[in-house]
Write a protein that holds these residues in place. Sequence first.
Motif, PDB file in Angstrom:
ATOM      1  N   ARG A 248       0.823  -1.217   0.000  1.00  0.00           N
ATOM      2  CA  ARG A 248       0.000   0.000   0.000  1.00  0.00           C
ATOM      3  C   ARG A 248       0.854   1.263   0.000  1.00  0.00           C
ATOM      4  NH1 ARG A 248      -2.174   3.003   4.232  1.00  0.00           N
ATOM      5  NH2 ARG A 248      -1.544   1.431   5.756  1.00  0.00           N
ATOM      6  N   LEU A 249       1.929   1.293   0.781  1.00  0.00           N
ATOM      7  CA  LEU A 249       2.710   2.520   0.922  1.00  0.00           C
ATOM      8  C   LEU A 249       3.921   2.586  -0.005  1.00  0.00           C
ATOM      9  CD1 LEU A 249       2.723   2.948   4.816  1.00  0.00           C
ATOM     10  CD2 LEU A 249       1.208   4.008   3.134  1.00  0.00           C
ATOM     11  N   LEU A 250       4.396   1.429  -0.492  1.00  0.00           N
ATOM     12  CA  LEU A 250       5.582   1.412  -1.348  1.00  0.00           C
ATOM     13  C   LEU A 250       5.324   0.864  -2.737  1.00  0.00           C
ATOM     14  CD1 LEU A 250       8.264   0.022   1.169  1.00  0.00           C
ATOM     15  CD2 LEU A 250       7.821   2.404   0.581  1.00  0.00           C
ATOM     16  N   ASP A 251       4.235   0.118  -2.879  1.00  0.00           N
ATOM     17  CA  ASP A 251       3.941  -0.582  -4.138  1.00  0.00           C
ATOM     18  C   ASP A 251       5.115  -1.481  -4.523  1.00  0.00           C
ATOM     19  OD1 ASP A 251       2.461  -1.370  -6.314  1.00  0.00           O
ATOM     20  OD2 ASP A 251       3.112   0.290  -7.593  1.00  0.00           O
ATOM     21  N   LEU A 252       5.662  -2.189  -3.517  1.00  0.00           N
ATOM     22  CA  LEU A 252       6.775  -3.104  -3.722  1.00  0.00           C
ATOM     23  C   LEU A 252       6.463  -4.427  -3.033  1.00  0.00           C
ATOM     24  CD1 LEU A 252       9.892  -0.815  -3.104  1.00  0.00           C
ATOM     25  CD2 LEU A 252       9.093  -1.711  -5.291  1.00  0.00           C
ATOM     26  N   PRO A 253       7.033  -5.525  -3.533  1.00  0.00           N
ATOM     27  CA  PRO A 253       6.734  -6.835  -2.932  1.00  0.00           C
ATOM     28  C   PRO A 253       7.509  -7.058  -1.645  1.00  0.00           C
ATOM     29  CG  PRO A 253       8.298  -7.089  -4.726  1.00  0.00           C
ATOM     30  CD  PRO A 253       7.901  -5.634  -4.717  1.00  0.00           C
ATOM     31  N   VAL A 254       6.840  -7.628  -0.652  1.00  0.00           N
ATOM     32  CA  VAL A 254       7.463  -8.101   0.582  1.00  0.00           C
ATOM     33  C   VAL A 254       6.896  -9.484   0.863  1.00  0.00           C
ATOM     34  CG1 VAL A 254       7.662  -7.767   3.072  1.00  0.00           C
ATOM     35  CG2 VAL A 254       7.838  -5.813   1.551  1.00  0.00           C
ATOM     36  N   GLU A 255       7.763 -10.418   1.180  1.00  0.00           N
ATOM     37  CA  GLU A 255       7.302 -11.777   1.429  1.00  0.00           C
ATOM     38  C   GLU A 255       6.420 -11.838   2.671  1.00  0.00           C
ATOM     39  OE1 GLU A 255      10.525 -14.456   1.653  1.00  0.00           O
ATOM     40  OE2 GLU A 255      11.277 -14.042  -0.380  1.00  0.00           O
ATOM     41  N   ARG A 256       5.573 -12.847   2.678  1.00  0.00           N
ATOM     42  CA  ARG A 256       4.737 -13.070   3.855  1.00  0.00           C
ATOM     43  C   ARG A 256       5.609 -13.372   5.072  1.00  0.00           C
ATOM     44  NH1 ARG A 256      -0.498 -11.286   3.219  1.00  0.00           N
ATOM     45  NH2 ARG A 256      -1.196 -11.740   1.087  1.00  0.00           N
ATOM     46  N   ARG A 257       5.150 -12.913   6.234  1.00  0.00           N
ATOM     47  CA  ARG A 257       5.862 -13.098   7.497  1.00  0.00           C
ATOM     48  C   ARG A 257       7.274 -12.521   7.406  1.00  0.00           C
ATOM     49  NH1 ARG A 257       2.692 -14.109  11.618  1.00  0.00           N
ATOM     50  NH2 ARG A 257       4.468 -15.049  12.717  1.00  0.00           N
ATOM     51  N   SER A 258       7.407 -11.339   6.803  1.00  0.00           N
ATOM     52  CA  SER A 258       8.721 -10.743   6.646  1.00  0.00           C
ATOM     53  C   SER A 258       8.612  -9.226   6.733  1.00  0.00           C
ATOM     54  CB  SER A 258       9.335 -11.135   5.296  1.00  0.00           C
ATOM     55  OG  SER A 258      10.563 -10.470   5.088  1.00  0.00           O
ATOM     56  N   SER A 259       9.728  -8.591   7.057  1.00  0.00           N
ATOM     57  CA  SER A 259       9.804  -7.130   7.065  1.00  0.00           C
ATOM     58  C   SER A 259      10.873  -6.649   6.097  1.00  0.00           C
ATOM     59  CB  SER A 259      10.139  -6.622   8.475  1.00  0.00           C
ATOM     60  OG  SER A 259      11.421  -7.086   8.872  1.00  0.00           O
ATOM     61  N   LEU A 260      11.266  -7.494   5.125  1.00  0.00           N
ATOM     62  CA  LEU A 260      12.376  -7.198   4.236  1.00  0.00           C
ATOM     63  C   LEU A 260      11.898  -6.919   2.816  1.00  0.00           C
ATOM     64  CD1 LEU A 260      14.885  -9.950   5.418  1.00  0.00           C
ATOM     65  CD2 LEU A 260      14.741  -7.572   6.165  1.00  0.00           C
ATOM     66  N   VAL A 261      12.403  -5.820   2.244  1.00  0.00           N
ATOM     67  CA  VAL A 261      12.132  -5.459   0.857  1.00  0.00           C
ATOM     68  C   VAL A 261      13.352  -5.853   0.032  1.00  0.00           C
ATOM     69  CG1 VAL A 261      11.584  -3.567  -0.720  1.00  0.00           C
ATOM     70  CG2 VAL A 261      10.755  -3.505   1.619  1.00  0.00           C
ATOM     71  N   PRO A 262      13.186  -6.510  -1.117  1.00  0.00           N
ATOM     72  CA  PRO A 262      14.349  -6.823  -1.957  1.00  0.00           C
ATOM     73  C   PRO A 262      15.095  -5.550  -2.360  1.00  0.00           C
ATOM     74  CG  PRO A 262      12.413  -8.043  -2.692  1.00  0.00           C
ATOM     75  CD  PRO A 262      11.934  -7.055  -1.672  1.00  0.00           C
ATOM     76  N   ARG A 263      16.405  -5.550  -2.158  1.00  0.00           N
ATOM     77  CA  ARG A 263      17.182  -4.337  -2.435  1.00  0.00           C
ATOM     78  C   ARG A 263      17.121  -3.946  -3.904  1.00  0.00           C
ATOM     79  NH1 ARG A 263      21.730  -3.575  -4.774  1.00  0.00           N
ATOM     80  NH2 ARG A 263      22.246  -5.795  -4.770  1.00  0.00           N
ATOM     81  N   VAL A 264      17.222  -4.929  -4.805  1.00  0.00           N
ATOM     82  CA  VAL A 264      17.263  -4.611  -6.232  1.00  0.00           C
ATOM     83  C   VAL A 264      15.959  -3.956  -6.669  1.00  0.00           C
ATOM     84  CG1 VAL A 264      17.468  -5.584  -8.550  1.00  0.00           C
ATOM     85  CG2 VAL A 264      18.921  -6.444  -6.699  1.00  0.00           C
TER      86      VAL A 264
END
Length: 642
Positions: A101-117
């Motif tokens: 919602r706030l970044l329009d980027l994927p984050v895996e379930r049960r995670s707080s990590l955004v792929p750097r690339v």
Amino acid sequence: MRARVSWTLVLDAFLAFPPFQRERVEEMGFGEIFRIERMRVDPALTQALRSRWDAEASAFAFPWGHMIPSLEDVSRITGVRVYGRAVSGYTYPCYHDLAERLLDLPVERRSSLVPRVALQESLGLYEAGKNAGESEDEYLARLARVSRRELASEPGPQADLDLRRFLVLFLGRLLFATRGDAVHCRFLPLLEDLGEVGGYAWGAAFLAHQFDGLSASERQTSTSGFYPFLQVWAYLHLPALGRGDLTRPGLAPIARRWDSRRDTRHLVDQLERLQEAIDCYPYLDVVWQPYLGEGDEGQPWLAQARPYFGRSVWLHALNLVLPLNLFLTQHSLGLRQSVVEFPIWDRFRRPGRSFRGLHDTTGWRERVREQIENWERKGKAVRSDVTTDDAYLQAYALKYGGKVYKSARHQMDVTGEIASLRALLQSAQSELERVRGTGVGGASSSRSAGGSPSLLEARLAGAVLRAEEAQRHLEERERDLELTHEHAMELQSERDRFRGEAQTTLSERDQLRIRAEAAEAQVAEMARELATLRVQRPPGDQEEVTRLRAELLAQQMLAWSLQQIVTDIGRSRSRSRSGVSVSRATGASVGQYLAGSSSRRRNEEEERRRQGEGSAQDGRGGGEMLPPPDRHEGSGESGGGQ
């Protein structure tokens, strides 16, 4: 190093931003950190400081006492705001929906990590970093040209999306960096309302993150977060270590003034020398108040930050809630250090490493309400009215003993320290017996007079506690010192063995160099002899020329092989400090080669002697044979022809 690469990446993202976005970042209080020059990482200094961090006290334990990086250090070195609301709120077990919602980027379930690339490419940073031969202006122009395809050029919802992505990169990759390639977005809930971001005390949260990183394993050679902070802190407070160069005086924030001094020695050597330098550091050269001559010019953020300076307070970074115990370092406030109760985890509970709360949705403002209120009151002022540090230093020595020394040459004498601790224990036990005796007499007289023995009971209880504490400390120190002594002896014997083997290797290398030089001289002499024969030889001397040519080739091969072995020894010593396997393998190969070479030359000489005798008897060629050059058989060396 990864930390320097992360700094470059975040700086590239900031430079690629349109001007109006950079102004928004500066209004949030982050602009000053992007004016700091990229600094070389000093892993030896970081590791030396980390080894002296006492996680219980949240302070460095040096031979001269406690030292603690403070909010004033953060404010003056980095320029990041240390005032405002505590960086606290909710943490979630999963940030998937929030990131979409706030970044329009994927984050895996049960995670707080955004792929750097993915995060990097969303900011237009497909090719971060300067190209070879590219000027600064060309680099900035290329960044702006590439970013225009991805970033909004005017305010609006897309610009807000870009700014949140940048802030996640900045917070997760630079200010609160963690190990690994992905970027955490634990602060994302605080970024939903961009107008509120500048109201948080991000500098105080950064200091809590530094404390938490220093509490990690001593084996790590880097610290989490913005690494120049700790390095510049050491340059200012411990200048005699000589790890930094003041190349740009007068700039603000202070980190802009310093460069890390290059040290080409091996990391192990650097660390050993640093530990010894800290153990021997002159107490009078410790700079407790490095900002006494500093004004506020060019640092407008200091006016609002000053009410937070010089106070013990709880620091907040979401689930990290750690104490800033400035009462342990009253020298930094221009005071004499009074004796204080040293924090211990049993009686000084802190939410922190064991209270992550990341498996459930946790509201930290409610969970640590008392510490939040402490921050809102700006903590507690530090005061002292003592005129001497003696009581503090005695208590400090009793608590830490030889643990404040880290170099091998300055390990405390085991027998001497145990004797000292036993004396303290006997003193406490004597006081206990005296109080007990007084208590018995006093209690009987008090009972007869109808009085209360509460005062004597309190004294008795205090003496008991001191004796028990001394006994416990003695047992712990005995165990620690015995283990340390054994380990030091093992290290000493290992170092002596390595030095002996290294000396042997150097001696072998010198001998091989001498042999190689002798072989080269013989090759040169034989080449001259061969040239002479080519000019003056009789018609029947072809066999002698052939023989000399073959022998010249063999000597050239010998010289080349010896030079190669010498080179290999040098390279192997640069790769390995021990040099043991290199020395043994090289010695064996040299011996085999020289033995084979000597045997081969003897066989060739016997064959030539037989041929010479046959030629003399047959009288072929009619000419007189030249005498063969003198030889020293079996020595592995050959002299030149005379």
